[in-house]
Design a protein around this motif. Structure first.
Motif, PDB file in Angstrom:
ATOM      1  N   TYR A 157      54.440 -38.671 -71.532  1.00  0.00           N
ATOM      2  CA  TYR A 157      53.912 -39.292 -72.156  1.00  0.00           C
ATOM      3  C   TYR A 157      51.844 -38.780 -71.528  1.00  0.00           C
ATOM      4  CZ  TYR A 157      50.342 -41.619 -75.286  1.00  0.00           C
ATOM      5  OH  TYR A 157      50.174 -43.229 -76.324  1.00  0.00           O
ATOM      6  N   LEU A 158      52.097 -38.788 -70.479  1.00  0.00           N
ATOM      7  CA  LEU A 158      51.055 -38.773 -70.192  1.00  0.00           C
ATOM      8  C   LEU A 158      50.371 -37.048 -70.190  1.00  0.00           C
ATOM      9  CD1 LEU A 158      50.990 -41.020 -66.580  1.00  0.00           C
ATOM     10  CD2 LEU A 158      49.637 -40.946 -68.504  1.00  0.00           C
ATOM     11  N   LEU A 159      51.405 -36.257 -69.110  1.00  0.00           N
ATOM     12  CA  LEU A 159      50.920 -34.997 -70.114  1.00  0.00           C
ATOM     13  C   LEU A 159      50.621 -34.681 -71.676  1.00  0.00           C
ATOM     14  CD1 LEU A 159      54.179 -33.452 -68.136  1.00  0.00           C
ATOM     15  CD2 LEU A 159      51.263 -33.345 -67.183  1.00  0.00           C
TER      16      LEU A 159
ATOM     17  N   THR B 151      43.632 -34.451 -74.849  1.00  0.00           N
ATOM     18  CA  THR B 151      42.483 -34.504 -73.900  1.00  0.00           C
ATOM     19  C   THR B 151      42.047 -33.069 -74.175  1.00  0.00           C
ATOM     20  OG1 THR B 151      42.649 -36.686 -73.217  1.00  0.00           O
ATOM     21  CG2 THR B 151      40.537 -35.070 -72.607  1.00  0.00           C
ATOM     22  N   TRP B 152      42.757 -31.864 -73.981  1.00  0.00           N
ATOM     23  CA  TRP B 152      41.521 -31.026 -73.570  1.00  0.00           C
ATOM     24  C   TRP B 152      41.553 -30.228 -75.055  1.00  0.00           C
ATOM     25  CZ3 TRP B 152      41.421 -28.503 -68.884  1.00  0.00           C
ATOM     26  CH2 TRP B 152      40.639 -26.448 -68.912  1.00  0.00           C
ATOM     27  N   ARG B 153      42.628 -30.511 -75.769  1.00  0.00           N
ATOM     28  CA  ARG B 153      41.768 -29.879 -77.208  1.00  0.00           C
ATOM     29  C   ARG B 153      41.269 -30.297 -78.253  1.00  0.00           C
ATOM     30  NH1 ARG B 153      47.177 -28.262 -80.657  1.00  0.00           N
ATOM     31  NH2 ARG B 153      46.006 -27.055 -81.363  1.00  0.00           N
ATOM     32  N   GLU B 154      40.455 -31.224 -77.749  1.00  0.00           N
ATOM     33  CA  GLU B 154      39.322 -32.472 -77.970  1.00  0.00           C
ATOM     34  C   GLU B 154      39.647 -33.343 -79.167  1.00  0.00           C
ATOM     35  OE1 GLU B 154      35.725 -30.224 -79.237  1.00  0.00           O
ATOM     36  OE2 GLU B 154      36.583 -28.507 -77.765  1.00  0.00           O
ATOM     37  N   ARG B 155      41.565 -33.652 -80.000  1.00  0.00           N
ATOM     38  CA  ARG B 155      41.995 -34.717 -80.637  1.00  0.00           C
ATOM     39  C   ARG B 155      42.807 -35.602 -79.715  1.00  0.00           C
ATOM     40  NH1 ARG B 155      46.012 -30.141 -83.450  1.00  0.00           N
ATOM     41  NH2 ARG B 155      43.817 -28.743 -83.775  1.00  0.00           N
TER      42      ARG B 155
ATOM     43  N   LEU C 170      30.001 -33.107 -71.642  1.00  0.00           N
ATOM     44  CA  LEU C 170      31.512 -33.185 -71.979  1.00  0.00           C
ATOM     45  C   LEU C 170      31.869 -32.264 -71.973  1.00  0.00           C
ATOM     46  CD1 LEU C 170      32.779 -35.264 -73.969  1.00  0.00           C
ATOM     47  CD2 LEU C 170      31.448 -33.571 -76.222  1.00  0.00           C
ATOM     48  N   THR C 171      32.144 -31.204 -72.275  1.00  0.00           N
ATOM     49  CA  THR C 171      33.497 -30.540 -71.378  1.00  0.00           C
ATOM     50  C   THR C 171      33.720 -30.681 -70.221  1.00  0.00           C
ATOM     51  OG1 THR C 171      32.564 -28.685 -72.942  1.00  0.00           O
ATOM     52  CG2 THR C 171      33.578 -27.816 -71.789  1.00  0.00           C
ATOM     53  N   TRP C 172      33.635 -30.546 -68.989  1.00  0.00           N
ATOM     54  CA  TRP C 172      33.343 -30.791 -68.272  1.00  0.00           C
ATOM     55  C   TRP C 172      34.025 -31.813 -68.220  1.00  0.00           C
ATOM     56  CZ3 TRP C 172      32.237 -35.014 -64.373  1.00  0.00           C
ATOM     57  CH2 TRP C 172      32.429 -34.713 -63.573  1.00  0.00           C
ATOM     58  N   LEU C 173      33.732 -32.933 -68.653  1.00  0.00           N
ATOM     59  CA  LEU C 173      34.400 -34.160 -68.111  1.00  0.00           C
ATOM     60  C   LEU C 173      35.915 -34.447 -69.665  1.00  0.00           C
ATOM     61  CD1 LEU C 173      31.430 -37.192 -69.505  1.00  0.00           C
ATOM     62  CD2 LEU C 173      32.799 -37.060 -66.774  1.00  0.00           C
ATOM     63  N   ARG C 174      35.735 -34.007 -70.470  1.00  0.00           N
ATOM     64  CA  ARG C 174      36.720 -33.391 -70.919  1.00  0.00           C
ATOM     65  C   ARG C 174      38.382 -32.962 -70.129  1.00  0.00           C
ATOM     66  NH1 ARG C 174      34.814 -31.015 -75.504  1.00  0.00           N
ATOM     67  NH2 ARG C 174      35.658 -33.023 -76.376  1.00  0.00           N
TER      68      ARG C 174
ATOM     69  N   PHE D 238      39.513 -35.537 -67.662  1.00  0.00           N
ATOM     70  CA  PHE D 238      39.809 -36.484 -68.011  1.00  0.00           C
ATOM     71  C   PHE D 238      41.281 -35.653 -68.211  1.00  0.00           C
ATOM     72  CE2 PHE D 238      36.076 -39.215 -69.059  1.00  0.00           C
ATOM     73  CZ  PHE D 238      36.673 -40.255 -68.814  1.00  0.00           C
ATOM     74  N   ALA D 239      41.606 -34.918 -68.832  1.00  0.00           N
ATOM     75  CA  ALA D 239      42.708 -33.945 -68.987  1.00  0.00           C
ATOM     76  C   ALA D 239      43.658 -33.577 -67.623  1.00  0.00           C
ATOM     77  CB  ALA D 239      42.867 -32.553 -69.109  1.00  0.00           C
ATOM     78  N   ALA D 240      42.685 -33.274 -66.243  1.00  0.00           N
ATOM     79  CA  ALA D 240      43.532 -33.142 -65.291  1.00  0.00           C
ATOM     80  C   ALA D 240      44.018 -34.315 -64.183  1.00  0.00           C
ATOM     81  CB  ALA D 240      42.231 -32.357 -63.922  1.00  0.00           C
ATOM     82  N   ALA D 241      42.915 -35.377 -64.477  1.00  0.00           N
ATOM     83  CA  ALA D 241      43.548 -37.213 -64.440  1.00  0.00           C
ATOM     84  C   ALA D 241      43.926 -37.018 -65.098  1.00  0.00           C
ATOM     85  CB  ALA D 241      42.194 -38.023 -64.489  1.00  0.00           C
ATOM     86  N   PHE D 242      45.012 -37.331 -66.274  1.00  0.00           N
ATOM     87  CA  PHE D 242      46.250 -37.238 -66.886  1.00  0.00           C
ATOM     88  C   PHE D 242      47.382 -36.734 -66.239  1.00  0.00           C
ATOM     89  CE2 PHE D 242      43.512 -38.922 -70.604  1.00  0.00           C
ATOM     90  CZ  PHE D 242      43.698 -40.702 -70.486  1.00  0.00           C
ATOM     91  N   VAL D 243      46.805 -35.951 -65.770  1.00  0.00           N
ATOM     92  CA  VAL D 243      48.195 -34.625 -65.215  1.00  0.00           C
ATOM     93  C   VAL D 243      48.225 -34.555 -64.397  1.00  0.00           C
ATOM     94  CG1 VAL D 243      48.834 -32.005 -64.380  1.00  0.00           C
ATOM     95  CG2 VAL D 243      47.503 -32.291 -66.772  1.00  0.00           C
ATOM     96  N   ALA D 244      47.489 -35.382 -62.749  1.00  0.00           N
ATOM     97  CA  ALA D 244      47.479 -36.486 -61.256  1.00  0.00           C
ATOM     98  C   ALA D 244      47.911 -36.786 -61.809  1.00  0.00           C
ATOM     99  CB  ALA D 244      46.285 -36.125 -61.231  1.00  0.00           C
ATOM    100  N   LEU D 245      47.820 -37.548 -62.865  1.00  0.00           N
ATOM    101  CA  LEU D 245      48.997 -39.232 -63.009  1.00  0.00           C
ATOM    102  C   LEU D 245      50.240 -39.259 -63.137  1.00  0.00           C
ATOM    103  CD1 LEU D 245      46.284 -41.287 -64.090  1.00  0.00           C
ATOM    104  CD2 LEU D 245      46.581 -41.906 -61.871  1.00  0.00           C
TER     105      LEU D 245
END
Length: 203
Positions: free
Chosen positions: A78-80, A86-90, A180-184, A187-194
């Motif tokens: 689910y995190l992935l 998040t990466w795809r802006e959805r 916004l792109t950098w933040l997106r 956050f995507a990387a953070a979800f992968v790390a978690l």
């Protein structure tokens, strides 16, 4: 209830984790209302774990390797998924000018699932709460329920503060697409790390 419990709970709740990350993302993308909805969803997501700890079901989860691994890898998946969306802006950082009933339900559902699919929470509460119950307590169940209620209230309050702070920066972020792109991506990387952290977790 002791000051030690309150301070320990505050440190635990305020420490960055999946719930904090999601609430921040919701606040940045969708504003104050979404941040409060996300905080509520994350708080509701810990209810099953608190109930499992109080009822002793967490001990069964700890004892059963299959049950633990099943829930854990569902959480990882689910995190992935959240990272990909998040990466795809959805996902968490999909922009919305306002939060309607449908998107509020989506935010709540995502927030609840983030915490429900983490088996470490049940085991954590099973180990954490009894430390603050006096051995001479005549109503341990009532004490556990009281501590659980306080922990949930602190979770909601702290997460909502995180989200509101993020929402306050929303206009600044939305007017700068590069940020916004950098933040997106962050956050995507953070979800992968978690997700990776959860995948490596042991009982």
């Amino acid at each position: 209830m002791t000051i030690e419990f309150l301070l320990t709970s505050l440190i635990i709740v305020a420490s960055p984790g999946t719930g904090v990350i999601y609430t921040l993302a919701a606040g940045l993308a969708r504003g104050r209302r979404a941040s409060v909805v996300a905080a509520l969803g994350c708080t509701l997501g810990i209810v099953p774990h608190l109930a499992a700890a109080i009822l002793g079901l967490a001990a069964l989860l700890h004892a059963s390797a299959l049950a633990f691994e099943t829930v854990k890898y569902l959480g990882v998946a689910y995190l992935l998924y959240m990272a990909w969306m998040t990466w795809r802006e959805r996902g968490a950082l999909s922009l919305a000018r306002e939060v309607n009933a449908r998107s509020a339900l989506q935010v709540t559902t995502e927030a609840v699932l983030i915490n429900i699919l983490n088996p470490k929470l049940s085991i954590f509460f099973l180990a954490f709460l009894p430390q603050f119950i006096d051995a001479r307590e005549t109503r341990p169940l009532a004490s556990m329920l009281e501590l659980s209620a306080v922990f949930m209230a602190m979770t909601f309050a702290i997460f909502a503060l995180y989200g509101m702070a993020a929402a306050a920066m929303r206009d600044h972020v939305l007017s700068r697409p590069r940020i916004l792109t950098w933040l997106r991506r962050s956050f995507a990387a953070a979800f992968v790390a978690l997700g990776a952290k959860l995948a490596l977790a042991e009982k």
